[in-house]
Design a protein around this motif. Structure first.
Motif, mmCIF file in Angstrom:
data_model
loop_
_atom_site.group_PDB
_atom_site.id
_atom_site.type_symbol
_atom_site.label_atom_id
_atom_site.label_comp_id
_atom_site.label_asym_id
_atom_site.label_seq_id
_atom_site.Cartn_x
_atom_site.Cartn_y
_atom_site.Cartn_z
ATOM 1 N N LEU A 195 0.808 -1.222 0.000
ATOM 2 C CA LEU A 195 0.000 0.000 0.000
ATOM 3 C C LEU A 195 0.841 1.272 0.000
ATOM 4 C CD1 LEU A 195 -2.933 -0.980 2.399
ATOM 5 C CD2 LEU A 195 -2.830 -1.113 -0.107
ATOM 6 N N GLU A 196 1.966 1.265 0.700
ATOM 7 C CA GLU A 196 2.847 2.442 0.676
ATOM 8 C C GLU A 196 3.382 2.670 -0.733
ATOM 9 O OE1 GLU A 196 3.324 4.788 2.830
ATOM 10 O OE2 GLU A 196 2.533 3.876 4.659
ATOM 11 N N ASP A 197 3.793 1.596 -1.415
ATOM 12 C CA ASP A 197 4.281 1.721 -2.791
ATOM 13 C C ASP A 197 3.165 2.142 -3.736
ATOM 14 O OD1 ASP A 197 6.828 1.034 -2.031
ATOM 15 O OD2 ASP A 197 6.746 -1.003 -2.825
ATOM 16 N N LEU A 198 1.962 1.615 -3.531
ATOM 17 C CA LEU A 198 0.820 2.019 -4.352
ATOM 18 C C LEU A 198 0.564 3.513 -4.191
ATOM 19 C CD1 LEU A 198 -1.699 1.534 -6.132
ATOM 20 C CD2 LEU A 198 -2.906 0.871 -4.029
ATOM 21 N N ARG A 199 0.544 3.990 -2.965
ATOM 22 C CA ARG A 199 0.292 5.405 -2.682
ATOM 23 C C ARG A 199 1.341 6.290 -3.354
ATOM 24 N NH1 ARG A 199 1.331 9.578 1.129
ATOM 25 N NH2 ARG A 199 -0.573 10.534 1.927
ATOM 26 N N TYR A 200 2.602 5.928 -3.170
ATOM 27 C CA TYR A 200 3.688 6.725 -3.757
ATOM 28 C C TYR A 200 3.612 6.716 -5.286
ATOM 29 C CZ TYR A 200 8.274 8.367 -5.097
ATOM 30 O OH TYR A 200 9.291 9.072 -5.688
ATOM 31 N N SER A 201 3.468 5.550 -5.869
ATOM 32 C CA SER A 201 3.463 5.438 -7.332
ATOM 33 C C SER A 201 2.265 6.152 -7.945
ATOM 34 C CB SER A 201 3.465 3.970 -7.759
ATOM 35 O OG SER A 201 4.668 3.361 -7.384
ATOM 36 N N TYR A 202 1.082 5.973 -7.370
ATOM 37 C CA TYR A 202 -0.106 6.630 -7.904
ATOM 38 C C TYR A 202 0.061 8.148 -7.876
ATOM 39 C CZ TYR A 202 -4.866 8.105 -8.717
ATOM 40 O OH TYR A 202 -5.978 8.727 -9.245
ATOM 41 N N ASN A 203 0.517 8.663 -6.749
ATOM 42 C CA ASN A 203 0.679 10.106 -6.625
ATOM 43 C C ASN A 203 1.756 10.638 -7.555
ATOM 44 O OD1 ASN A 203 -1.156 11.356 -4.580
ATOM 45 N ND2 ASN A 203 -0.442 9.589 -3.439
ATOM 46 N N THR A 204 2.854 9.926 -7.669
ATOM 47 C CA THR A 204 3.945 10.355 -8.537
ATOM 48 C C THR A 204 3.499 10.369 -9.995
ATOM 49 O OG1 THR A 204 5.580 9.496 -6.981
ATOM 50 C CG2 THR A 204 6.323 9.878 -9.227
ATOM 51 N N LEU A 205 2.765 9.352 -10.405
ATOM 52 C CA LEU A 205 2.335 9.247 -11.802
ATOM 53 C C LEU A 205 1.166 10.162 -12.159
ATOM 54 C CD1 LEU A 205 2.511 5.370 -12.167
ATOM 55 C CD2 LEU A 205 3.953 7.041 -13.365
ATOM 56 N N GLU A 217 7.358 18.845 -8.878
ATOM 57 C CA GLU A 217 6.772 18.968 -7.544
ATOM 58 C C GLU A 217 7.308 17.872 -6.636
ATOM 59 O OE1 GLU A 217 2.306 19.947 -5.867
ATOM 60 O OE2 GLU A 217 2.518 18.874 -7.749
ATOM 61 N N ASP A 218 7.561 18.212 -5.380
ATOM 62 C CA ASP A 218 8.123 17.268 -4.418
ATOM 63 C C ASP A 218 7.015 16.486 -3.708
ATOM 64 O OD1 ASP A 218 9.431 17.280 -1.185
ATOM 65 O OD2 ASP A 218 10.360 16.183 -2.833
ATOM 66 N N TYR A 219 7.126 15.166 -3.712
ATOM 67 C CA TYR A 219 6.135 14.287 -3.082
ATOM 68 C C TYR A 219 5.947 14.616 -1.602
ATOM 69 C CZ TYR A 219 4.051 9.899 -1.392
ATOM 70 O OH TYR A 219 3.238 8.964 -0.800
ATOM 71 N N ALA A 220 7.036 14.843 -0.903
ATOM 72 C CA ALA A 220 6.989 15.044 0.550
ATOM 73 C C ALA A 220 6.299 16.343 0.950
ATOM 74 C CB ALA A 220 8.405 15.006 1.125
ATOM 75 N N THR A 221 6.316 17.354 0.094
ATOM 76 C CA THR A 221 5.758 18.651 0.475
ATOM 77 C C THR A 221 4.523 19.062 -0.332
ATOM 78 O OG1 THR A 221 7.275 19.775 -1.037
ATOM 79 C CG2 THR A 221 8.004 19.501 1.271
ATOM 80 N N SER A 222 4.148 18.278 -1.308
ATOM 81 C CA SER A 222 3.030 18.644 -2.179
ATOM 82 C C SER A 222 1.685 18.588 -1.465
ATOM 83 C CB SER A 222 2.982 17.704 -3.384
ATOM 84 O OG SER A 222 1.825 17.971 -4.148
ATOM 85 N N LYS A 223 0.822 19.496 -1.824
ATOM 86 C CA LYS A 223 -0.558 19.480 -1.339
ATOM 87 C C LYS A 223 -1.456 18.672 -2.278
ATOM 88 C CE LYS A 223 -0.332 23.940 1.087
ATOM 89 N NZ LYS A 223 0.519 23.454 2.082
ATOM 90 N N ASN A 224 -0.897 18.179 -3.377
ATOM 91 C CA ASN A 224 -1.656 17.402 -4.350
ATOM 92 C C ASN A 224 -1.631 15.901 -4.082
ATOM 93 O OD1 ASN A 224 -2.403 19.658 -5.929
ATOM 94 N ND2 ASN A 224 -0.395 19.665 -6.880
ATOM 95 N N VAL A 225 -0.905 15.474 -3.060
ATOM 96 C CA VAL A 225 -0.794 14.047 -2.751
ATOM 97 C C VAL A 225 -2.127 13.540 -2.209
ATOM 98 C CG1 VAL A 225 0.334 12.360 -1.236
ATOM 99 C CG2 VAL A 225 1.686 14.121 -2.364
ATOM 100 N N GLU A 226 -2.590 12.412 -2.755
ATOM 101 C CA GLU A 226 -3.842 11.789 -2.320
ATOM 102 C C GLU A 226 -3.550 10.565 -1.466
ATOM 103 O OE1 GLU A 226 -6.463 10.811 -5.522
ATOM 104 O OE2 GLU A 226 -6.247 12.770 -6.458
#
Length: 158
Positions: free
Chosen positions: A41-51, A58-67
């Motif tokens: 699930l952690e990999d799913l979350r990261y990959s979905y948001n990155t893609l 945009e940086d994953y760690a600081t983005s407000k667009n991360v779901e």
């Protein structure tokens, strides 16, 4: 209690069904839930948001667009599983399955594709990856057993 960086015990054990047993998993089921959260699930979350969610640069760690990934169902006690209409041999009973909420078929297919890519890229196996739809409601059933995984993929419409 956290099962991984972004997933908690509470969200993986929540249920709308009230039972005397309180839907409390065993230590073995908790370890199974942790394994799904940490390895999948952690990999799913990261990959979905990155893609699909971040803007270029945009940086994953600081983005407000991360779901977040929303779990409809994780662990189910035998009583909860019965009330939910689950199979007598459901992977939910051992903490080896999650149902992931999807906003439409497109997101469901994207989640499924990412999970298959994770399996292929890491050499990990999964037991079930079922794209489910009831009316207009979609979710992804994903299960990983400690051993004897079948890599069963299917679509269920009710």
């Amino acid at each position: 209690m956290k099962l991984s960086e972004h997933f908690t015990f509470g969200e993986l054990c929540k249920t709308k069904h009230v039972t005397e047993d309180g839907n409390i998993p065993s230590h073995v089921a908790i370890e199974n839930l942790k394994r799904i959260c940490e390895n999948w699930l952690e990999d799913l979350r990261y990959s979905y948001n990155t893609l699909y969610c971040l803007q270029p640069g945009e940086d994953y760690a600081t983005s407000k667009n991360v779901e977040g990934i929303v779990i409809n169902s994780g662990y189910r006690s035998p009583a909860v599983n019965k009330l939910a209409g689950g199979a007598a041999t459901s992977n939910h009973l051992t903490g080896c399955a999650v149902d992931i909420r999807c906003v439409g078929k497109e997101q469901m297919i994207r989640y499924a594709s990412i999970l298959v890519d994770i399996a292929d890229g890491t050499g990990q196996e999964f037991d079930e990856l079922l794209l489910e739809q009831h009316g207009s409601v979609c979710w992804l059933h994903f299960a990983v057993r400690p051993k004897d995984n079948r890599r069963r993929i299917g679509f269920i419409r009710t």
